[in-house]
Design a protein around this motif. Structure first.
Motif, PDB file in Angstrom:
ATOM      1  N   THR A 228       3.123  -3.983  -3.483  1.00 53.74           N
ATOM      2  CA  THR A 228       3.894  -3.473  -2.860  1.00 53.74           C
ATOM      3  C   THR A 228       2.795  -1.373  -3.094  1.00 53.74           C
ATOM      4  O   THR A 228       3.291  -1.363  -1.625  1.00 53.74           O
ATOM      5  N   LEU A 229       2.851  -0.928  -3.956  1.00 56.47           N
ATOM      6  CA  LEU A 229       2.460   0.459  -3.727  1.00 56.47           C
ATOM      7  C   LEU A 229       1.095   0.133  -2.626  1.00 56.47           C
ATOM      8  O   LEU A 229       0.950   1.054  -1.527  1.00 56.47           O
ATOM      9  N   ILE A 230       0.434  -0.673  -2.671  1.00 57.65           N
ATOM     10  CA  ILE A 230      -0.838  -1.690  -1.335  1.00 57.65           C
ATOM     11  C   ILE A 230      -0.328  -1.356  -0.625  1.00 57.65           C
ATOM     12  O   ILE A 230      -0.994  -0.156   0.644  1.00 57.65           O
ATOM     13  N   LEU A 231       0.636  -1.862  -0.052  1.00 59.61           N
ATOM     14  CA  LEU A 231       1.022  -1.651   0.931  1.00 59.61           C
ATOM     15  C   LEU A 231       1.755  -0.550   1.820  1.00 59.61           C
ATOM     16  O   LEU A 231       1.607   0.028   2.819  1.00 59.61           O
ATOM     17  N   GLN A 232       2.527   0.481   1.230  1.00 54.43           N
ATOM     18  CA  GLN A 232       3.287   1.657   1.514  1.00 54.43           C
ATOM     19  C   GLN A 232       1.656   2.133   1.293  1.00 54.43           C
ATOM     20  O   GLN A 232       1.639   3.339   2.481  1.00 54.43           O
ATOM     21  N   SER A 233       1.198   2.695   0.839  1.00 51.14           N
ATOM     22  CA  SER A 233       0.100   3.555   0.962  1.00 51.14           C
ATOM     23  C   SER A 233      -1.411   2.723   2.929  1.00 51.14           C
ATOM     24  O   SER A 233      -1.055   4.311   3.225  1.00 51.14           O
TER      25      SER A 233
ATOM     26  N   VAL B  31      -5.820  -5.463   2.086  1.00 52.52           N
ATOM     27  CA  VAL B  31      -6.322  -6.660   0.672  1.00 52.52           C
ATOM     28  C   VAL B  31      -7.057  -5.415  -0.106  1.00 52.52           C
ATOM     29  O   VAL B  31      -7.275  -4.397   0.613  1.00 52.52           O
ATOM     30  N   GLY B  32      -6.491  -4.969  -1.058  1.00 47.19           N
ATOM     31  CA  GLY B  32      -6.371  -4.032  -2.510  1.00 47.19           C
ATOM     32  C   GLY B  32      -8.248  -4.468  -3.210  1.00 47.19           C
ATOM     33  O   GLY B  32      -8.323  -5.215  -3.999  1.00 47.19           O
TER      34      GLY B  32
ATOM     35  N   GLU C 172      -8.967  -3.751   4.386  1.00 50.81           N
ATOM     36  CA  GLU C 172      -8.981  -3.354   2.528  1.00 50.81           C
ATOM     37  C   GLU C 172      -8.990  -2.176   2.549  1.00 50.81           C
ATOM     38  O   GLU C 172      -8.927  -1.159   3.214  1.00 50.81           O
ATOM     39  N   ILE C 173      -7.953  -1.595   1.362  1.00 46.26           N
ATOM     40  CA  ILE C 173      -7.628  -0.196   1.352  1.00 46.26           C
ATOM     41  C   ILE C 173      -7.936  -0.133  -0.438  1.00 46.26           C
ATOM     42  O   ILE C 173      -8.037  -1.420  -1.324  1.00 46.26           O
ATOM     43  N   ASP C 174      -8.372   1.028  -0.691  1.00 48.01           N
ATOM     44  CA  ASP C 174      -8.760   0.866  -2.018  1.00 48.01           C
ATOM     45  C   ASP C 174      -7.652   0.737  -2.863  1.00 48.01           C
ATOM     46  O   ASP C 174      -6.730   1.469  -2.886  1.00 48.01           O
ATOM     47  N   GLU C 175      -7.866  -0.029  -4.207  1.00 50.24           N
ATOM     48  CA  GLU C 175      -6.738  -0.206  -5.278  1.00 50.24           C
ATOM     49  C   GLU C 175      -6.412   1.074  -6.558  1.00 50.24           C
ATOM     50  O   GLU C 175      -6.177   0.614  -6.863  1.00 50.24           O
ATOM     51  N   ARG C 176      -7.558   1.478  -6.622  1.00 51.19           N
ATOM     52  CA  ARG C 176      -7.951   2.432  -8.275  1.00 51.19           C
ATOM     53  C   ARG C 176      -5.386   2.896  -8.314  1.00 51.19           C
ATOM     54  O   ARG C 176      -5.090   3.457  -7.808  1.00 51.19           O
ATOM     55  N   TYR C 177      -5.626   3.641  -9.057  1.00 52.69           N
ATOM     56  CA  TYR C 177      -4.508   3.132  -9.784  1.00 52.69           C
ATOM     57  C   TYR C 177      -3.460   2.482  -9.693  1.00 52.69           C
ATOM     58  O   TYR C 177      -2.104   2.741 -10.161  1.00 52.69           O
ATOM     59  N   THR C 178      -3.417   2.040  -9.266  1.00 57.23           N
ATOM     60  CA  THR C 178      -2.108   1.134  -8.465  1.00 57.23           C
ATOM     61  C   THR C 178      -1.344   0.231  -9.576  1.00 57.23           C
ATOM     62  O   THR C 178       0.079   0.438  -9.537  1.00 57.23           O
ATOM     63  N   SER C 179      -1.851  -0.519 -10.646  1.00 58.97           N
ATOM     64  CA  SER C 179      -1.296  -1.295 -11.743  1.00 58.97           C
ATOM     65  C   SER C 179      -0.383   0.075 -12.152  1.00 58.97           C
ATOM     66  O   SER C 179       0.704   0.413 -12.893  1.00 58.97           O
ATOM     67  N   ARG C 180      -0.873   1.223 -12.905  1.00 58.65           N
ATOM     68  CA  ARG C 180       0.081   2.315 -13.126  1.00 58.65           C
ATOM     69  C   ARG C 180       0.418   2.435 -12.631  1.00 58.65           C
ATOM     70  O   ARG C 180       1.403   3.538 -13.119  1.00 58.65           O
TER      71      ARG C 180
END
Length: 136
Positions: free
Chosen positions: A126-131, A55-56, A90-98
């Motif tokens: 997808t970026l959250i998961l890849q991270s 979860v972001g 949980e993972i930091d989701e800063r910048y993912t939308s950008r």
């Protein structure tokens, strides 16, 4: 080995992404209404056993809580209670939308598709998961 499901939670929409069974590749899955999330995740877990949930966690650039942080904390609590057999990370989701916008632009998506918030949410998940996959 089960799949890993990533959640980019928003008050209205939730972007979802999932890995392949070998947990190598993150792929956009769906965008759903936030009120349907728990039922969706449970149904998905019945069809495809999940190895984990990611979860972001929304934070500001100064690492402070946002207006969505408390909702995500509540979601984490609910997921851990309703699916005790599935680890929830949980993972930091800063910048993912950008980053999602930039990835869509680099991928050649047209302006209309890049403005579609549902697509942005799926790509952000997808970026959250890849991270998460890269951090292991």
């Amino acid at each position: 080995m089960g799949r890993i499901l990533a959640i980019d939670y928003g008050h209205k929409r939730v972007g979802l992404a999932v890995t392949d069974p070998l947990q190598l590749i993150a792929t956009p899955l769906d965008t759903i209404h936030s009120k349907d999330l728990l039922a969706y995740v449970k149904a998905y877990h019945q069809r495809e056993p999940l190895a984990a949930l990611v979860v972001g966690m929304p934070r500001t650039l100064l690492n402070e809580a946002t207006d969505s942080t408390s909702a995500v904390v509540g979601l984490l609590r609910t997921l851990r209670r309703e699916l005790p057999e599935v680890p929830v990370h949980e993972i930091d989701e800063r910048y993912t939308s950008r980053m999602a916008q930039a990835a869509m632009l680099a991928g050649g998506l047209g302006k209309k598709d890049r403005r579609d918030k549902a697509t942005v949410d799926k790509v952000a998940a997808t970026l959250i998961l890849q991270s998460f996959l890269e951090s292991r």
